[in-house]
Design an enzyme around this catalytic site. Structure first.
Site, mmCIF file in Angstrom:
data_model
loop_
_atom_site.group_PDB
_atom_site.id
_atom_site.type_symbol
_atom_site.label_atom_id
_atom_site.label_comp_id
_atom_site.label_asym_id
_atom_site.label_seq_id
_atom_site.Cartn_x
_atom_site.Cartn_y
_atom_site.Cartn_z
ATOM 1 N N TYR A 1 -1.762 -0.237 10.513
ATOM 2 C CA TYR A 1 -1.885 -0.648 9.111
ATOM 3 C C TYR A 1 -0.599 -0.325 8.353
ATOM 4 O O TYR A 1 -0.061 -1.174 7.624
ATOM 5 C CB TYR A 1 -3.077 0.050 8.475
ATOM 6 N N SER B 1 0.863 -1.186 0.000
ATOM 7 C CA SER B 1 0.000 0.000 0.000
ATOM 8 C C SER B 1 0.893 1.228 0.000
ATOM 9 O O SER B 1 2.052 1.165 0.440
ATOM 10 C CB SER B 1 -0.883 0.004 1.253
#
Length: 247
Positions: free
Chosen positions: A159, A146
């Protein structure tokens, strides 16, 4: 436009988190190119429907129940692919969750879930395919990270930590390998079901408010296709794909 793969260069491609989003888009695109796709996820009904749709279009798809947090489940998934096709050419570690929240919210169960799926799940996949790829003297591992693995934003600390870790272990694997290819793909805002895993309603609304600029999952599928379609001696190590409008 890339030409579909011929029978001689079709690959066996395993995709985790294949029931929706990037995983589904990648499965449809790669199957249309002539690759054999092996679909793994917990939602078996969606997997079966996806496999049926792919095969109705003359593609090749094998659905299989998969929980990436369980090493035995991952091993069974890989063995099913190897038993059916006799090799494993590509693993796309795509399964992920994104329950964003501030650290002081102390949503510890969600922290552990992200670590289990986003990081341990990737490691379980690598552990299951690595002996096979070593034995066949070739293979390709594609890890979906990501842009949060390139930066850290409020509510995304854990995250981001998992995605930074995926990039780190991918680079370590790449340096340890001379016959395997390793690619990290880092999507920016992408339309998927990830926002549905955000339990904090205020954070979820804030993230959903940004999704107007999100790119389709098919854009990330194209990046996966680009990486695996390169000649064997070319290893595309990292791709970052984000909306033009994303800051």
């Amino acid at each position: 436009m890339l030409c579909p793969s011929t029978a001689s260069d079709s690959k066996v491609v395993l995709i985790t988190g294949a029931s929706s989003g990037i995983g589904e888009a990648a499965a449809r695109l790669l199957a249309a190119d002539g690759h054999h796709v092996v679909l793994g996820a917990r939602r078996t009904e969606q997997l079966a429907a996806l496999a049926e749709s792919i095969e109705a279009g003359a593609g090749s798809a094998l659905p299989h129940l998969l929980d990436v947090t369980d090493p035995a489940s991952v091993q069974s998934f890989v063995e099913a692919a190897h038993d059916r096709y006799g090799r494993v050419d590509v693993l796309v570690n795509n399964a992920g969750v994104m329950p964003l929240s501030r650290l002081d919210a102390l949503r510890i169960d969600e922290w552990n879930r992200m670590i289990d799926v986003n990081l341990r799940g990737v490691l379980h996949g690598i552990a299951a395919v690595l002996p096979i790829m070593r034995a066949q003297r070739g293979g390709h591992i594609v890890n979906i990270a990501s842009v949060s693995g390139l930066r850290v934003d409020p509510t995304a600390a854990v995250y981001s930590a998992t995605k930074h870790a995926v990039r780190a272990l991918s680079e370590g694997l790449r340096q340890e390998s001379r016959e395997l290819r390793v690619t990290v793909i880092s999507p920016g805002l992408t339309r998927s079901e990830l926002t549905g895993s955000i339990g904090d309603s205020a954070v979820r609304e804030a993230v959903e408010g940004q999704m107007g600029i999100a790119i389709p999952a098919a854009a990330i599928a194209e990046a996966i296709r680009y990486a695996i379609d390169q000649p064997a001696e070319v290893d595309v190590n990292e791709l970052v794909v984000r909306p033009t409008a994303q800051g």
